[in-house]
Write a protein that holds these residues in place. Structure first.
Motif, PDB file in Angstrom:
ATOM      1  N   GLU A   1     -31.735 -38.690 -65.827  1.00 26.71           N
ATOM      2  CA  GLU A   1     -32.044 -40.052 -65.364  1.00 26.71           C
ATOM      3  C   GLU A   1     -33.128 -40.606 -66.280  1.00 26.71           C
ATOM      4  O   GLU A   1     -33.867 -39.843 -66.916  1.00 26.71           O
ATOM      5  N   PRO A   2     -33.282 -41.949 -66.340  1.00 29.08           N
ATOM      6  CA  PRO A   2     -34.265 -42.531 -67.276  1.00 29.08           C
ATOM      7  C   PRO A   2     -35.689 -42.012 -67.091  1.00 29.08           C
ATOM      8  O   PRO A   2     -36.462 -41.975 -68.045  1.00 29.08           O
ATOM      9  N   ASP A   3     -36.048 -41.579 -65.866  1.00 30.25           N
ATOM     10  CA  ASP A   3     -37.432 -41.120 -65.641  1.00 30.25           C
ATOM     11  C   ASP A   3     -37.527 -39.587 -65.643  1.00 30.25           C
ATOM     12  O   ASP A   3     -38.557 -39.042 -65.239  1.00 30.25           O
ATOM     13  N   GLU A   4     -36.486 -38.902 -66.095  1.00 30.98           N
ATOM     14  CA  GLU A   4     -36.494 -37.428 -66.044  1.00 30.98           C
ATOM     15  C   GLU A   4     -36.751 -36.798 -67.405  1.00 30.98           C
ATOM     16  O   GLU A   4     -36.388 -37.353 -68.443  1.00 30.98           O
ATOM     17  N   LEU A   5     -37.313 -35.592 -67.344  1.00 31.03           N
ATOM     18  CA  LEU A   5     -37.483 -34.776 -68.550  1.00 31.03           C
ATOM     19  C   LEU A   5     -36.845 -33.415 -68.298  1.00 31.03           C
ATOM     20  O   LEU A   5     -36.789 -32.949 -67.156  1.00 31.03           O
ATOM     21  N   LEU A   6     -36.410 -32.801 -69.374  1.00 26.76           N
ATOM     22  CA  LEU A   6     -35.957 -31.413 -69.268  1.00 26.76           C
ATOM     23  C   LEU A   6     -37.202 -30.540 -69.297  1.00 26.76           C
ATOM     24  O   LEU A   6     -38.043 -30.683 -70.199  1.00 26.76           O
ATOM     25  N   VAL A   7     -37.314 -29.671 -68.303  1.00 24.42           N
ATOM     26  CA  VAL A   7     -38.524 -28.855 -68.163  1.00 24.42           C
ATOM     27  C   VAL A   7     -38.268 -27.415 -68.616  1.00 24.42           C
ATOM     28  O   VAL A   7     -39.063 -26.828 -69.333  1.00 24.42           O
ATOM     29  N   GLU A   8     -37.127 -26.866 -68.182  1.00 30.21           N
ATOM     30  CA  GLU A   8     -36.907 -25.429 -68.411  1.00 30.21           C
ATOM     31  C   GLU A   8     -35.416 -25.122 -68.495  1.00 30.21           C
ATOM     32  O   GLU A   8     -34.595 -25.803 -67.876  1.00 30.21           O
ATOM     33  N   ILE A   9     -35.109 -24.081 -69.244  1.00 26.02           N
ATOM     34  CA  ILE A   9     -33.727 -23.608 -69.353  1.00 26.02           C
ATOM     35  C   ILE A   9     -33.730 -22.208 -68.731  1.00 26.02           C
ATOM     36  O   ILE A   9     -34.546 -21.366 -69.103  1.00 26.02           O
ATOM     37  N   ARG A  10     -32.830 -21.975 -67.782  1.00 28.35           N
ATOM     38  CA  ARG A  10     -32.747 -20.669 -67.117  1.00 28.35           C
ATOM     39  C   ARG A  10     -31.447 -19.974 -67.514  1.00 28.35           C
ATOM     40  O   ARG A  10     -30.382 -20.569 -67.431  1.00 28.35           O
ATOM     41  N   VAL A  11     -31.593 -18.728 -67.896  1.00 24.10           N
ATOM     42  CA  VAL A  11     -30.414 -17.951 -68.323  1.00 24.10           C
ATOM     43  C   VAL A  11     -30.338 -16.702 -67.454  1.00 24.10           C
ATOM     44  O   VAL A  11     -31.244 -15.864 -67.510  1.00 24.10           O
ATOM     45  N   PRO A  12     -29.290 -16.563 -66.629  1.00 27.14           N
ATOM     46  CA  PRO A  12     -29.196 -15.376 -65.772  1.00 27.14           C
ATOM     47  C   PRO A  12     -29.196 -14.088 -66.596  1.00 27.14           C
ATOM     48  O   PRO A  12     -28.673 -14.068 -67.714  1.00 27.14           O
ATOM     49  N   ALA A  13     -29.777 -13.031 -66.029  1.00 28.38           N
ATOM     50  CA  ALA A  13     -29.806 -11.749 -66.741  1.00 28.38           C
ATOM     51  C   ALA A  13     -28.374 -11.233 -66.892  1.00 28.38           C
ATOM     52  O   ALA A  13     -27.663 -11.074 -65.898  1.00 28.38           O
ATOM     53  N   PRO A  14     -27.929 -10.981 -68.111  1.00 33.44           N
ATOM     54  CA  PRO A  14     -26.571 -10.449 -68.284  1.00 33.44           C
ATOM     55  C   PRO A  14     -26.468  -9.050 -67.680  1.00 33.44           C
ATOM     56  O   PRO A  14     -27.432  -8.280 -67.733  1.00 33.44           O
ATOM     57  N   PRO A  15     -25.299  -8.683 -67.084  1.00 35.30           N
ATOM     58  CA  PRO A  15     -25.141  -7.321 -66.552  1.00 35.30           C
ATOM     59  C   PRO A  15     -25.246  -6.282 -67.664  1.00 35.30           C
ATOM     60  O   PRO A  15     -25.130  -6.613 -68.842  1.00 35.30           O
ATOM     61  N   SER A  16     -25.454  -5.013 -67.274  1.00 35.47           N
ATOM     62  CA  SER A  16     -25.738  -3.978 -68.290  1.00 35.47           C
ATOM     63  C   SER A  16     -24.550  -3.741 -69.228  1.00 35.47           C
ATOM     64  O   SER A  16     -24.744  -3.293 -70.360  1.00 35.47           O
ATOM     65  N   ASP A  17     -23.317  -4.021 -68.762  1.00 33.47           N
ATOM     66  CA  ASP A  17     -22.163  -3.802 -69.655  1.00 33.47           C
ATOM     67  C   ASP A  17     -21.773  -5.086 -70.414  1.00 33.47           C
ATOM     68  O   ASP A  17     -20.698  -5.181 -70.979  1.00 33.47           O
ATOM     69  N   ALA A  18     -22.676  -6.076 -70.418  1.00 32.06           N
ATOM     70  CA  ALA A  18     -22.360  -7.339 -71.110  1.00 32.06           C
ATOM     71  C   ALA A  18     -22.483  -7.169 -72.618  1.00 32.06           C
ATOM     72  O   ALA A  18     -23.337  -6.426 -73.107  1.00 32.06           O
ATOM     73  N   ASP A  19     -21.624  -7.862 -73.312  1.00 34.67           N
ATOM     74  CA  ASP A  19     -21.650  -7.832 -74.770  1.00 34.67           C
ATOM     75  C   ASP A  19     -21.177  -9.204 -75.248  1.00 34.67           C
ATOM     76  O   ASP A  19     -20.168  -9.719 -74.756  1.00 34.67           O
ATOM     77  N   GLY A  20     -21.921  -9.800 -76.162  1.00 29.41           N
ATOM     78  CA  GLY A  20     -21.553 -11.154 -76.589  1.00 29.41           C
ATOM     79  C   GLY A  20     -21.583 -11.315 -78.088  1.00 29.41           C
ATOM     80  O   GLY A  20     -22.166 -10.508 -78.818  1.00 29.41           O
ATOM     81  N   ARG A  21     -20.945 -12.374 -78.520  1.00 33.07           N
ATOM     82  CA  ARG A  21     -20.953 -12.679 -79.948  1.00 33.07           C
ATOM     83  C   ARG A  21     -20.830 -14.186 -80.145  1.00 33.07           C
ATOM     84  O   ARG A  21     -20.050 -14.847 -79.461  1.00 33.07           O
ATOM     85  N   TYR A  22     -21.626 -14.702 -81.079  1.00 33.39           N
ATOM     86  CA  TYR A  22     -21.597 -16.134 -81.397  1.00 33.39           C
ATOM     87  C   TYR A  22     -21.172 -16.304 -82.845  1.00 33.39           C
ATOM     88  O   TYR A  22     -21.694 -15.638 -83.740  1.00 33.39           O
ATOM     89  N   THR A  23     -20.215 -17.210 -83.075  1.00 32.69           N
ATOM     90  CA  THR A  23     -19.761 -17.490 -84.434  1.00 32.69           C
ATOM     91  C   THR A  23     -19.809 -18.986 -84.672  1.00 32.69           C
ATOM     92  O   THR A  23     -19.329 -19.763 -83.854  1.00 32.69           O
ATOM     93  N   ARG A  24     -20.389 -19.381 -85.787  1.00 39.52           N
ATOM     94  CA  ARG A  24     -20.354 -20.804 -86.170  1.00 39.52           C
ATOM     95  C   ARG A  24     -19.595 -20.920 -87.468  1.00 39.52           C
ATOM     96  O   ARG A  24     -19.668 -20.032 -88.329  1.00 39.52           O
ATOM     97  N   PHE A  25     -18.846 -22.018 -87.609  1.00 41.43           N
ATOM     98  CA  PHE A  25     -18.118 -22.251 -88.846  1.00 41.43           C
ATOM     99  C   PHE A  25     -18.654 -23.516 -89.495  1.00 41.43           C
ATOM    100  O   PHE A  25     -18.799 -24.545 -88.851  1.00 41.43           O
TER     101      PHE A  25
END
Ligand SMILES: Cc1cc2nc3c(=O)[nH]c(=O)nc-3n(C[C@H](O)[C@H](O)[C@H](O)COP(=O)(O)OP(=O)(O)OC[C@H]3O[C@@H](n4cnc5c(N)ncnc54)[C@H](O)[C@@H]3O)c2cc1C
Length: 290
Positions: free
Chosen positions: A161-185
Motif C-alpha cells: 500500500e502507498p503507506d507501507e514498507l517492507l520490513v522483513e523477509i521470513r524463510v521457513p527452515a527447510p526440512p533436514s532432507d531438503a536439497d535445492g539448486r538455483y540456476t540463472r541463464f
C-alpha cells in the motif's frame, strides 16, 4: 537530476506517515541502485525521498529452528551471500545472492529494494518462492504478513500500500532432507541480469524425489511455481529422461515475456535447458553439462 528533499525517519510508523502525507510525490529509498537510476532517467521525479537506511528493525539475519530465517529488508545481497546461517540452513539462497548483478550492486542493493521494485529480470523473488518465503509489511497502521506469491502482483507491481514498507523477509527452515539448486541463464557473459531462472527445492532420498517446488523466474512477468512439473517429479526416481520430461512440462506451462533482450520463444527454450540442467545437477546426473 532534479532537486528533492531527503527525509530520514527513525521508525517505520514515522516513515509510513510521511508516505501517507506526501502521496505520489514521495518514494522510499534503500540502497538507491534502482531508484536513483530511475530518477536519473526521469522515469520518476519525486519531490521527497524517504530514506529507509536509518529505520530501526530492518537489519540483520537470524535463524531459529522453529521460525526459520528472518532477514531484515535492508540486508544487502552481499550480506546474504556470506551469512553463515544462510549458507548453513538455506544454501540455495546464499548461492543465488552471490550471483546477483556485480560486486558494486551486491554491496549497495538491498534484498528489500529488489523485491519492492518487482523488476522481472531479477534473481531473489523466484528463489524465495521456492523456499515458501513470507514478507512482513509495516506501516503506522501495524503489520501484515503476505506470502511472496501474494506480494508480487505483476510486472513492477507489488501488493504494498502507498503507506507501507517492507520490513522483513521470513524463510521457513527447510526440512533436514531438503536439497535445492538455483540456476540463472544470461544471454551473454557480460550481462548482469538473468534472462531466465529456475529454482528447485526438493526433499529427496538419493535419486528418489519425494517432493519438489519448482519456480521459474526472470523470463516471466512474475515468478511462478510450475505445479504440473512438481507433481510429475513427486515420487519418481529421477533419471536423465525424467529430467528432460519435467523440463518439457515446464517450458510448455510458462508464459514468457518478449522484449528487446529476447523473444518469448527464446526464453521458453532457455527455460527448458536451464530446467533440465537444474534437475540433472541436483540429482547428480551427467546431463547437467549438456
Ligand atoms: C547494473 C545493475 C545490475 C543488476 N543486476 C541484477 C541481477 O543480476 N539480479 C538481480 O536480482 N538484480 C539485479 N539488479 C537489481 C538490484 O538487485 C536492485 O537494484 C537492488 O536490489 C535494489 O535495492 P536497493 O536497496 O538499491 O533499492 P532502491 O533503489 O533503494 O529501491 C528500489 C525500489 O524499492 C522501493 N523500496 C526499497 N526498499 C523498500 C522498503 N523497505 N519498503 C518499501 N519500498 C522499498 C523503492 O521505493 C524503489 O521503488 C541490478 C541492478 C543494477 C543497477
Amino acid at each position: 537530476m532534479h532537486e528533492f528533499d531527503f527525509l530520514q525517519p527513525r521508525t517505520v510508523p514515522e516513515a509510513s506517515r510521511m508516505l501517507a502525507d506526501l502521496g505520489d510525490e514521495c518514494r522510499v529509498m534503500a540502497g538507491g541502485t534502482a531508484l536513483l537510476l530511475a530518477m536519473r532517467q526521469r522515469m520518476v521525479a519525486p519531490s521527497h525521498v524517504v530514506s529507509a537506511m536509518q529505520l530501526e528493525g530492518l537489519r540483520g539475519i537470524s535463524f531459529d529452528p522453529r521460525q526459520g530465517l528472518r532477514i531484515g529488508a535492508l540486508v544487502k545481497h552481499a550480506e546474504l551471500a556470506r551469512s553463515e546461517v544462510v549458507r548453513r540452513y538455506c544454501p540455495m539462497l546464499a548461492a543465488m545472492a552471490a550471483q546477483v548483478a556485480n560486486p558494486q550492486v551486491r554491496n549497495q542493493g538491498t534484498l528489500g529494494g529488489n523485491l519492492c521494485y518487482a523488476d522481472p529480470a531479477t534473481d531473489p523473488p523466484g528463489c524465495l518462492m521456492a523456499h515458501g518465503a513470507q514478507l512482513v509489511l509495516g506501516s503506522a497502521r501495524g503489520e501484515r504478513v503476505l506470502s511472496i506469491e501474494e506480494f508480487l502482483v505483476d510486472y513492477y507491481v507489488t501488493a504494498l500500500e502507498p503507506d507501507e514498507l517492507l520490513v522483513e523477509i521470513r524463510v521457513p527452515a527447510p526440512p533436514s532432507d531438503a536439497d535445492g539448486r538455483y540456476t540463472r541463464f544470461m544471454r551473454t557473459a557480460a550481462e548482469h541480469r538473468p534472462l531466465a531462472s529456475v529454482s528447485l527445492m526438493t526433499r529427496r532420498d538419493g535419486a528418489l524425489c519425494r517432493e519438489a517446488r519448482l519456480v521459474v523466474g526472470a523470463s516471466v512477468a512474475i515468478p511462478g511455481r510450475v505445479t504440473r512439473a512438481e507433481e510429475f517429479l513427486r515420487g519418481r526416481t529421477v533419471t536423465e529422461m525424467v529430467a528432460a520430461e519435467a523440463a518439457d512440462i515446464v517450458s510448455a506451462d510458462i508464459e514468457p515475456i518478449s522484449d528487446t533482450r529476447g523473444t518469448a520463444e527464446f526464453r521458453r527454450d532457455m527455460v527448458r535447458v536451464a530446467c533440465r540442467r537444474t534437475i540433472a545437477g541436483l540429482f547428480g546426473l551427467t546431463g547437467e553439462e549438456t
